[in-house]
Design an enzyme around this catalytic site. Structure first.
Site: not given
Ligand code: TTP
Ligand code: MG
Length: 360
Positions: A8, A114-115
């Protein structure tokens, strides 16, 4: 032995933006709706870790984020940089990351932008799997982004592990450690337990996975319905969900513009068949074996754009069925049934969705 990895990206949208502009390095960054000096509506998509120190996070109203940033500024801290969402940029970055992971594992299931889950069973040991993941992380770092990775005996453990040491984490949970790893965690860490279930369990004084383990299958089924038995297994670190199950988010498609706008059936159908062939070979090249939905796009000379789709009740594995269905969806735009003004066509596209790959 089954070993699964989960990757992730850290603060993904914000990290991509930060990478793109040297002036923003190390500064608090918020990606989301326009804050309009505190009057903005909308929410935060994500914030980088620096901005999270101000209390800013995904889904927070953007007006609050603005307020938190202003409060920080009054304390002499750096105010946040507010940026709007640029999906194209993030999906291009996502594609590159998935390509990196695919070079290390033959079976990758992209779970979101992103995962991804990826099979590591071939490594043969957790030590070897860890080495592979370090190499993946290094390659991603070389592109200017960081990822957190979890390694476990199944998807459930790998996913929870990847979240454990964010950002830039690498957490290995071996099969014999998995139950102990879960026990102290709050139940919300179990995917599928949302705020409602959390509240329901809190009323029964069930807060951690260890508390949840004290309930019987019958208790869980009474509380959670059909999902109860599944949860009973999950809290015992058991999960045999295969990788590469139906990926609802992923689609594969192509479109092409005609040299001249046209309504000539032969020209259009030739192009359509070419697109179907190309899409079908990408499906196979990406490791998928079937799809269930076909979508066609038609753009007329005046740029009016229409789509039509069909979902099959069963997975489709043959190219001919794709061609046949795409033609069936497109014909009404050529013969006038869906195009009474007989407008010439500028572009057509074909896309498949509900892709599936064989599991492990
Ligand atoms: P996430 O992997 O949940 O968050 P992140 O990558 O920003 O941070 P982390 O280091 O905690 O993993 O989500 C991936 C992307 O999806 C994030 O960069 C933006 C988008 N997203 C939204 O647009 N709205 C949301 O509520 C969430 C949770 C994510
Ligand atoms: Mg993320």
């Amino acid at each position: 032995m089954r070993i699964v990895g989960h990757l992730d990206m850290d603060a993904f949208f914000a990290a991509v933006e930060e990478r793109g502009n040297p002036d923003w390095r190390g500064k608090p960054i918020v990606v989301g709706a326009d804050p309009l000096e505190g009057k903005g509506r909308g929410v935060v998509s994500t914030a980088n870790y620096k901005a999270r120190e101000y209390g800013i996070h995904s889904a927070l109203p953007i007006s609050w984020a603005w307020r938190y940033s202003e409060e920080a500024r009054k304390k002499g801290l750096e105010p946040a940089i507010f940026l709007s969402v640029n999906f194209k940029r993030y999906s291009a970055a996502s594609k590159k990351i998935m390509e990196i992971v695919s070079r290390y594992s033959g079976l990758v299931e992209q779970a979101s932008i992103d995962e991804a889950y990826f099979d590591l069973s071939f490594a043969g040991s957790y030590e070897a799997a860890e080495k592979i993941c370090r190499a993946i992380k290094e390659e991603i770092r070389a592109t200017g982004l960081t990822a957190s990775v979890g390694i476990g005996p199944n998807k459930l453990i790998a996913k929870i592990a990847s979240d454990r040491e964010k950002p830039d984490g690498l957490t290995v949970v071996r099969e014999d450690e998995a139950e102990a790893f879960l026990e102290p965690l709050p139940i919300r860490k179990i995917p599928g337990i949302g705020p409602k279930a959390e509240e329901k369990f809190a009323r029964l004084r069930v807060k951690t996975v260890a508390d949840l383990r004290k309930l019987t299958i019958a208790d869980l089924e009474r509380l959670m319905g059909k999902w109860g038995a599944d949860l009973y297994r999950k809290v015992r670190a058991l999960d045999d969900t295969p990788l590469g199950e139906l990926s609802e988010t992923k689609s594969i498609g192509e479109q092409d513009t005609f040299l001249h706008d046209t309504l000539d059936a032969t020209t259009i159908l030739e192009k359509l068949v070419g697109l179907c062939r190309s899409v079908f070979s990408t499906v196979a090249a990406d490791g998928f074996t079937s799809f269930r939905t076909v979508v066609i796009t038609v753009r007329f000379a005046d740029f009016e754009t229409r789509t039509r789709s069909h979902t099959f009740p069963e997975p489709v594995t043959r190219e001919q069925r794709l061609e046949f269905e795409a033609m069936k969806l497109l014909m009404p735009f050529i013969d006038g049934r869906e195009n009474p003004g007989r407008k010439p066509i500028r572009l057509i596209g074909v896309r498949v969705e509900k892709l599936a790959a064989p599991g492990v």
